[in-house]
Design a protein around this motif. Structure first.
Motif, PDB file in Angstrom:
ATOM      1  N   GLY A   1       0.799  -1.214   0.000  1.00  0.00           N
ATOM      2  CA  GLY A   1       0.000   0.000   0.000  1.00  0.00           C
ATOM      3  C   GLY A   1       0.834   1.267   0.000  1.00  0.00           C
TER       4      GLY A   1
ATOM      5  N   LYS B   1     -11.028   6.988  -6.399  1.00  0.00           N
ATOM      6  CA  LYS B   1     -11.096   5.535  -6.191  1.00  0.00           C
ATOM      7  C   LYS B   1     -12.551   5.100  -6.086  1.00  0.00           C
TER       8      LYS B   1
ATOM      9  N   PHE C   1      -9.451  -3.262  -1.421  1.00  0.00           N
ATOM     10  CA  PHE C   1      -8.049  -3.048  -1.801  1.00  0.00           C
ATOM     11  C   PHE C   1      -7.408  -1.957  -0.943  1.00  0.00           C
ATOM     12  N   ASP C   2      -7.690  -1.972   0.349  1.00  0.00           N
ATOM     13  CA  ASP C   2      -7.056  -1.062   1.306  1.00  0.00           C
ATOM     14  C   ASP C   2      -6.507  -1.887   2.471  1.00  0.00           C
ATOM     15  N   HIS C   3      -5.560  -1.279   3.190  1.00  0.00           N
ATOM     16  CA  HIS C   3      -4.966  -1.956   4.352  1.00  0.00           C
ATOM     17  C   HIS C   3      -5.632  -1.542   5.662  1.00  0.00           C
TER      18      HIS C   3
ATOM     19  N   ARG D   1      -3.857   1.386  -3.283  1.00  0.00           N
ATOM     20  CA  ARG D   1      -4.237   0.628  -2.090  1.00  0.00           C
ATOM     21  C   ARG D   1      -3.731   1.439  -0.899  1.00  0.00           C
TER      22      ARG D   1
ATOM     23  N   CYS E   1      -3.609  -8.161  -1.672  1.00  0.00           N
ATOM     24  CA  CYS E   1      -3.691  -7.056  -0.719  1.00  0.00           C
ATOM     25  C   CYS E   1      -4.282  -7.629   0.569  1.00  0.00           C
TER      26      CYS E   1
ATOM     27  N   GLU F   1      -6.278  -7.404   3.127  1.00  0.00           N
ATOM     28  CA  GLU F   1      -7.317  -6.544   3.700  1.00  0.00           C
ATOM     29  C   GLU F   1      -7.630  -6.972   5.135  1.00  0.00           C
TER      30      GLU F   1
END
Length: 445
Positions: free
Chosen positions: A34, A53, A60-62, A97, A372, A374
Motif C-alpha cells: 500500500g 477511487k 483493496f485497502d490496508h 491501495r 492485498c 485486507e
C-alpha cells in the motif's frame, strides 16, 4: 519491515533481479504494502479534476474505511502513474491501495508537484488520472456512472460488478483473502451509494454515457463480475445471471468493447451460453494452486465444486472459447500466508510454477492479482504485511520464463505489455513482459 530499510531492500532486489524491470519491483511493493496519502494528494471525490477511487469490487485497502481518516472522506485517486526519479522510471500505472502506515507517501513537494516519497526521499513523479467526461454525467435516476460502471486501468477497462455480494457466506464458505462482503457492508454503513444488484437498464444507460463521451475510445473492454452464485439471483443461475448482461450489452453495442466475464468454473454447457451471448474472454479464477491451500482458503469453492473439477472445467472451457481466451486469475502471495502457507519463497514459487506449467501446457495463460491483505479477512488479519517482496519479484521472473518455455505471449484483453506501456494496474505481470506489436483482439463470434 522498518521503513528505513525499505529503500535498501528494494534496491537490493533490483540489483539481484536485473531482468525484472525496476518499475515492476516498485509497483509490486506498492501493491503488496500500500501507499499513504498526504492530504495534498487526495482527489476531491467526484467534484474535482481527478478520477477518485471507486471501490469497484474489493476494498483493496490496508485499513477499514473508518480507519482511513481523511482518505475516507476525500477519496484518493483510482490509480497513480509513476515516472522519472532516481530509478528513471518509465510510465507505470499502479492501482491505489491505501495504507497510512506505508513507508511510501504520495505528497506535494516544495514546488507543488506531486511525488512518491520512500523513506523521505522523492523517488518518482506522480501523475493522477484525469476525471473522465463520462463521470461528470449521471443516469436518469441520479446515480453516478462511477457507481454503476467505473473504469480502471487508466480508462481501458469498464468494471461491471453487477452483483456486489457473494453467496459463499461465513467462515465455512468465504474465500479467506476476499473482502467483497465486508466491502459491501462498510460502504452501506458509511452511507455511500453501493448498488447490490445493478439492473441491466442502469448498466446499459451508464455504458451509453461512456460510449458517447469517450470519444478517444480509451475504454476497450468490459468485465462482468461479482460474487459467486450458488443458488439464484432474480430467478437466474450464475451463467444466466451474468450472461444476460452480456447479451444485452452486445445487442446494444455490438463489438464496441471486448466482453469479459469473471465467474466460477462452470460446466461446459453454461460456458457455451456465455460464448453464445457474445462474451469473448472467460476468467474462471483458480485462486491458488496448492491443493491443501485451495481447500483451506476457498472452502466454498471446494465444497460446491472441488479443486479437480474446477481445473477440469477450466480446460473444458478452452474448447468453447479457445485456450488463449480462457484466463484464470490467481491471488499472488496467499501461498505464503501464515499459518498454513509455504514457509519459504522457494517453496511457494515452486508450487505456483507447477500451476503455471499445468495451465500453459494446455495453452491457457493465467494472470494474477497481487494480494492485498485486507484487514477484515482472516488471511489479511493474520498477515498484515502480506507476502515478502522477493516472492513477488521471483514470481514475475518465473511467469515470464514459463510463458517463453511454452512459446506463449501475453493474454488478450489487458492492453499492451511491456514496461512503460502496460496499463494493467493490480499486478506487474504485464509490465514485466516484453513489449509486443499489438495483435488483433478476439472478435465477437
Amino acid at each position: 519491515m522498518e521503513s528505513q530499510g525499505r529503500t535498501a531492500l528494494v534496491e537490493d532486489l533490483m540489483g539481484r533481479f536485473p531482468q525484472v524491470p525496476r518499475e515492476a519491483v516498485l509497483k509490486e511493493d506498492l501493491l503488496r504494502g500500500g501507499m499513504a496519502f498526504d492530504e495534498s494528494a487526495l482527489s476531491g471525490n467526484e467534484d474535482g479534476d481527478v478520477k477518485p477511487k471507486s471501490y469497484f469490487i474489493f476494498s483493496f485497502d490496508h485499513r477499514t474505511l473508518p480507519e482511513l481518516g481523511a482518505a475516507a472522506l476525500n477519496r484518493p485517486p483510482e490509480e497513480i502513474v509513476l515516472t522519472g526519479g532516481p530509478y528513471e522510471l518509465r510510465r507505470t500505472v499502479v492501482s491505489v491501495r491505501v495504507n497510512p502506515a506505508s513507508p511510501y507517501v504520495v505528497r506535494a513537494g516544495e514546488d507543488g508537484a506531486l511525488g512518491l516519497y520512500l523513506d523521505g526521499a522523492r523517488i518518482a513523479d506522480v501523475g493522477l488520472p484525469p476525471m473522465p467526461d463520462y463521470y461528470r454525467h449521471t443516469l436518469s435516476n441520479g446515480k453516478s456512472v462511477m457507481e454503476v460502471a467505473p473504469t480502471i486501468q487508466w480508462g481501458y477497462l469498464v468494471y461491471l460488478t453487477v452483483f456486489r455480494v457473494c453467496q459463499y457466506f461465513g467462515a465455512k464458505e468465504e474465500c479467506q483473502y476476499c473482502d467483497i462482503n465486508h466491502n459491501w457492508r462498510q460502504h452501506k454503513a458509511a452511507g455511500r451509494p453501493y448498488t447490490g444488484v445493478k439492473p441491466v437498464e442502469e448498466v446499459l444507460e451508464a455504458l451509453e454515457i461512456i460510449d458517447r463521451h469517450d470519444t478517444a475510445r480509451t475504454s476497450q473492454a468490459y468485465t462482468l463480475t461479482g460474487g459467486a452464485i450458488t443458488s439464484q439471483v432474480g430467478g437466474r443461475d450464475e451463467a444466466d445471471f451474468y450472461g444476460h448482461y452480456a447479451k444485452a450489452i452486445e445487442e446494444r453495442f455490438p463489438g464496441r468493447w471486448i466482453g469479459k466475464v469473471v465467474a466460477q468454473a462452470l460446466p461446459k454447457e453454461d460456458v457455451q451460453r456465455f460464448h453464445d451471448y457474445g462474451v469473448r474472454i472467460y476468467h474462471p479464477n483458480f485462486e491458488v494452486w496448492d491443493r491443501r491451500l485451495f481447500e483451506l482458503y476457498c472452502p466454498g469453492k471446494e465444497r460446491y465444486i472441488g479443486r479437480d473439477e474446477w481445473h477440469r472445467r477450466i480446460l473444458d472451457s478452452a474448447e468453447v472459447f479457445g485456450a488463449r481466451n480462457v484466463i484464470p486469475n490467481f491471488v499472488a502471495g496467499v501461498e505464503m500466508a501464515e499459518p498454513f502457507g509455504f514457509p519459504s519463497v522457494a517453496e511457494a514459487i515452486a508450487s505456483t510454477a507447477e500451476g503455471l506449467r499445468f495451465f500453459m501446457s494446455h495453452g491457457v495463460v493465467p494472470r494474477f492479482t497481487t494480494w492485498c491483505p485486507e484487514p477484515t479477512t482472516p488471511l489479511g488479519k493474520a498477515n498484515p504485511h502480506g507476502a515478502p517482496l522477493e516472492y513477488h519479484i521471483r514470481l514475475l521472473e518465473t511467469y515470464r520464463a514459463t510463458l517463453e518455455d511454452f512459446g506463449l505471449t501475453s493474454p488478450p484483453g489487458y492492453g499492451p505489455p511491456g514496461p512503460g506501456r502496460a496499463v494493467f494496474s493490480v499486478s506487474s505481470f504485464m509490465d514485466s513482459l516484453p513489449a509486443e506489436d499489438p495483435e488483433p483482439e478476439p472478435a465477437a463470434s
